[in-house]
Design a protein around this motif. Structure first.
Motif, PDB file in Angstrom:
ATOM      1  N   ALA A 129       0.913  -1.276  -0.248  1.00 59.37           N
ATOM      2  CA  ALA A 129      -0.107  -0.096  -0.063  1.00 59.37           C
ATOM      3  C   ALA A 129       0.808   1.423  -0.025  1.00 59.37           C
ATOM      4  O   ALA A 129       0.503   2.265   0.297  1.00 59.37           O
ATOM      5  N   ARG A 130       2.039   1.089  -0.596  1.00 57.16           N
ATOM      6  CA  ARG A 130       2.763   2.246  -0.623  1.00 57.16           C
ATOM      7  C   ARG A 130       3.017   3.462  -1.299  1.00 57.16           C
ATOM      8  O   ARG A 130       2.450   2.881  -2.371  1.00 57.16           O
ATOM      9  N   ARG A 131       3.699   4.594  -1.290  1.00 52.67           N
ATOM     10  CA  ARG A 131       3.715   5.444  -2.261  1.00 52.67           C
ATOM     11  C   ARG A 131       2.257   5.894  -3.493  1.00 52.67           C
ATOM     12  O   ARG A 131       1.985   6.075  -4.116  1.00 52.67           O
ATOM     13  N   ARG A 132       1.693   5.597  -1.485  1.00 45.12           N
ATOM     14  CA  ARG A 132       0.264   6.175  -2.319  1.00 45.12           C
ATOM     15  C   ARG A 132      -0.791   7.899  -1.220  1.00 45.12           C
ATOM     16  O   ARG A 132      -2.042   8.239  -0.954  1.00 45.12           O
ATOM     17  N   GLY A 133       0.575   8.330  -0.615  1.00 44.78           N
ATOM     18  CA  GLY A 133      -0.051   9.309   0.467  1.00 44.78           C
ATOM     19  C   GLY A 133      -0.212   8.568   1.593  1.00 44.78           C
ATOM     20  O   GLY A 133      -1.048   9.966   2.943  1.00 44.78           O
ATOM     21  N   LEU A 134       0.110   7.290   2.441  1.00 43.86           N
ATOM     22  CA  LEU A 134      -0.745   6.714   3.658  1.00 43.86           C
ATOM     23  C   LEU A 134      -0.111   7.405   5.308  1.00 43.86           C
ATOM     24  O   LEU A 134      -0.194   8.256   5.215  1.00 43.86           O
ATOM     25  N   GLY A 135       1.279   7.681   4.934  1.00 40.25           N
ATOM     26  CA  GLY A 135       1.857   7.788   5.635  1.00 40.25           C
ATOM     27  C   GLY A 135       1.513   8.823   6.691  1.00 40.25           C
ATOM     28  O   GLY A 135       1.669   9.286   7.087  1.00 40.25           O
TER      29      GLY A 135
END
Length: 172
Positions: free
Chosen positions: A99-105
């Motif tokens: 799920a990385r690189r989707r702005g979740l962090g």
């Protein structure tokens, strides 16, 4: 959707949190663990370290949902000492590897900062392995480098020590 997870919903979230931590460690995240690292090890962390903090009110656990599951998490840990009531630690910003690189962090950190301000916290502190990509994220959202400690943590894959960077963000 980002939510602050309460102890009442912890058991429902435990397997997703376990999956996230297990996946992050196995893709090289420096979050205190090294290989071998089992799903049972990850589950024990959440159950034995985080759940008591939720129960005692000594930490806030944020999660972000997507595709019917928790995709990421971060913790806000207000300082306990009387002379540090203005600050809190940021811990375990974890995004499932798929799920990385989707702005979740970035979204989780925004929710964490809003909660910190609601609690009257004006200083956030964290540490991250100096070579970890999360350092770039933290700098992009306003964290500044306080310093670096050489040989602070062990690489999760290899028997070698790496530096850690201490960072802070002034919210005032």
């Amino acid at each position: 959707m980002i939510t602050r997870l309460s102890e009442n919903y912890f058991d429902d979230a435990l397997e997703d949190l376990t999956d996230i931590m297990h996946g992050c460690v196995h893709t090289g995240a420096s979050i205190g663990f090294i290989l071998p690292f089992s799903r049972d090890d990850a589950r024990a962390y959440w159950r034995d370290q985080v759940r008591p903090g939720l129960h005692e009110g000594t930490l806030d656990l944020f999660v972000v949902y997507g595709e019917g599951r928790i995709q990421g998490t971060v913790q806000l840990i207000p300082a306990a000492m009387p002379n540090q009531q203005h600050r809190a630690d940021v811990a375990k910003l974890l995004i499932h590897p798929k799920a990385r690189r989707r702005g979740l962090g970035r979204a989780l950190m925004s929710a964490l900062e809003a909660r910190a301000l609601d609690l009257g916290k004006t200083l956030l502190v964290l540490d991250t392995r100096s070579t970890d990509p999360s350092r770039i994220l933290y700098q992009s959202i306003g964290f500044k480098i306080a310093g670096e400690v050489p040989n602070f943590c062990r690489n999760p894959f290899e028997d070698r020590l790496e530096p850690t960077t201490y960072m802070f963000r002034d919210l005032s």
